[in-house]
Design an enzyme around this catalytic site. Structure first.
Site, mmCIF file in Angstrom:
data_model
loop_
_atom_site.group_PDB
_atom_site.id
_atom_site.type_symbol
_atom_site.label_atom_id
_atom_site.label_comp_id
_atom_site.label_asym_id
_atom_site.label_seq_id
_atom_site.Cartn_x
_atom_site.Cartn_y
_atom_site.Cartn_z
ATOM 1 C CB CYS A 177 -0.887 0.051 1.240
ATOM 2 S SG CYS A 177 -1.850 -1.420 1.563
ATOM 3 C CG HIS A 236 -0.518 3.587 4.466
ATOM 4 N ND1 HIS A 236 -0.645 2.342 3.894
ATOM 5 C CD2 HIS A 236 0.297 3.432 5.544
ATOM 6 C CE1 HIS A 236 0.060 1.462 4.592
ATOM 7 N NE2 HIS A 236 0.654 2.107 5.589
#
Ligand code: CA
Length: 463
Positions: A84, A144
């Site tokens: 990710c 993130h």
């Protein structure tokens, strides 16, 4: 003509005082056509096989499919990392993220809370660049790219943010917590809706709020990443799916697809869908064991540099500029989003450093017939890969370099390394040259066992 007269008269009356913003906007319109909006939608851990346009049968994805029907689908669309966070760092900068040490996921706390764990402040983001080109910028969803306040999206070029800063979140337990709450701007909120629906709602609200000016919306769903949580509204559509995990996955994907439909409808209702560049892709391949996704016919999954980790559903739609219902077969990568969006916006790429991504528009319009990239590269710790033409070198953890002909063997079943030593050497040389340009990882580096994605290596290292 009448509109032109009215506008001039109106401007003459209004002056540049109280209606300055409107005047500026109309002034911009006089200078040329309105700049296109840019909407980048990122799915999380979506399997290659799990969209209708890739042949998925058990989970309808009509809205994702509509992007392909109205735009261009990439048959060789890649992300720059099989997990990710680094993929997002590459997307944000248009550069191979290993150039600035962003090689690994940020991992769980406390490691992820470190001062140095986030997108380096020396990097210019796609939001910085589009903001400089006059765009309103908004981020909705999973960030993130660092937990510290200095890495918050509104410090990285976004005017607005609704979402969470870490790498994952429950879809149902939404009371603020100490660690990674849902934030509106920088304030924790107690969200009441199913999280995927909340992100869709906020994306639509952003469009409605900003529709009068060119905008950039980054909509990063955490669907269909774990935890596997869905509501009855979506689960009830999939009573025919016996496997409970696959059923939940289907429900989570349906919620995201519905949300994409809501976003497209909002653009349409605002009369700006034609002139909006919409990009959709998944941040990495599906992890079947975790979320019951499917990557067939690709080999392996998230966390590997086989095709199942890095080749993803990847579609662009820009009705005003790109032909509908086409496929584009040359390899492209998520790093291309920044230069493509910036070219559409008439902006200039950050000058202080080279981009690895390229502006795809001339290629998609047929003005350039050569491939956009001579080669593409991947590295995450002990794993690396290179693609040149249809050849792909795979350096899996702890093994010999493998060689595949993707034109004949999309599933990477037949290793041709022994038969084609010259091709192997050519790719290995190109990969080595690229790796020589990279930085040491900022975290999880020499002690790579710290990184959750590198568990195999950690276990291997144990005596
Ligand atoms: Ca992911």
């Amino acid at each position: 003509m009448l509109g032109e007269m009215k506008r001039r008269d109106f401007l003459a009356c209004a002056g540049v005082g109280a209606l300055g913003l409107l005047a500026r906007r109309l002034g911009a319109a006089e200078a040329g056509p309105r700049k296109p909006n840019v909407v980048v939608i990122v799915a999380d851990d979506l399997g290659y096989a799990d969209v209708g346009v890739h042949g998925c049968k058990d989970i309808p994805t009509p809205h994702i499919d509509s992007l392909a029907a109205n735009g261009v689908r990439f048959t060789n669309g890649y992300v720059s990392c099989p997990v990710c966070s680094p993929t997002r760092a590459g997307l944000m900068t248009g550069r191979y993220q290993q150039r600035f040490g962003y090689e690994f996921n940020t991992g769980p706390p406390p490691g992820s809370l470190g001062e140095h764990v986030g997108l380096p402040l020396s990097e210019t983001t796609i939001a910085d660049a589009l903001k400089a080109a006059g765009y309103a910028t908004g981020a909705v969803g999973k960030w993130h790219l660092g937990m510290r306040p200095k890495y918050h999206p509104m410090k990285r070029g976004f005017d607005e943010f609704f979402g969470f800063q870490h790498g994952g979140h429950s879809y149902l337990k939404l009371a603020p917590d100490d660690y990674s709450p849902i934030l509106r701007g920088t304030e924790p909120v107690h969200e009441q809706e199913y999280l995927t629906d909340a992100f869709s709602r906020e994306a639509v609200a952003f469009i409605e709020r900003r529709k009068a000016e060119p905008f950039f919306l980054y909509l990063a769903y955490n669907a269909v990443h774990t935890p596997m949580e869905a509501t009855a509204k979506y689960l009830d559509r999939f009573k025919a799916i016996a496997n409970p995990k696959r059923r939940t996955y289907a429900a989570m994907l349906a919620a995201m697809d519905d949300g994409i439909g809501r976003v497209l409808a909002a653009l349409r209702e605002a009369g700006i869908e034609e002139n909006t560049l919409v990009v959709f892709f998944s941040d990495n391949g599906g992890p079947p064991a975790a979320n019951a996704s499917r990557n067939d016919p690709l080999r392996a999954s998230k966390g590997t540099v086989y095709e199942g980790g890095i080749r993803v559903p990847f579609i662009v739609q820009w009705k005003a500029q790109l032909a509908a219902g086409k496929t584009y077969d040359q390899p492209v990568i998520s790093l291309d989003v920044l230069p493509t969006a910036l070219a559409a916006a008439g902006g200039k790429p950050p000058a202080e450093r080279p981009l690895d991504g390229v502006n795809l528009l001339p290629f998609l319009k047929g003005a350039q017939a050569t491939p956009p990239h001579e080669s593409l590269f991947w590295r995450m710790g002990a794993q690396a890969a290179a693609r040149k033409g249809n050849w792909k070198l795979v350096q899996a953890r702890g093994g010999q370099a493998e060689l595949y002909d993707l034109a004949a063997d999309i599933g990477e079943k037949t290793d041709l390394a022994a038969q084609k030593p010259d091709v192997l050497k050519d790719l290995a040389d190109a990969l080595a040259k690229w790796q020589a340009e990279l930085k040491e990882p900022l975290w999880g580096g020499p002690q790579r066992g710290k990184d959750p994605a590198d568990k195999g290596r950690r276990n291997k290292g144990k005596k």
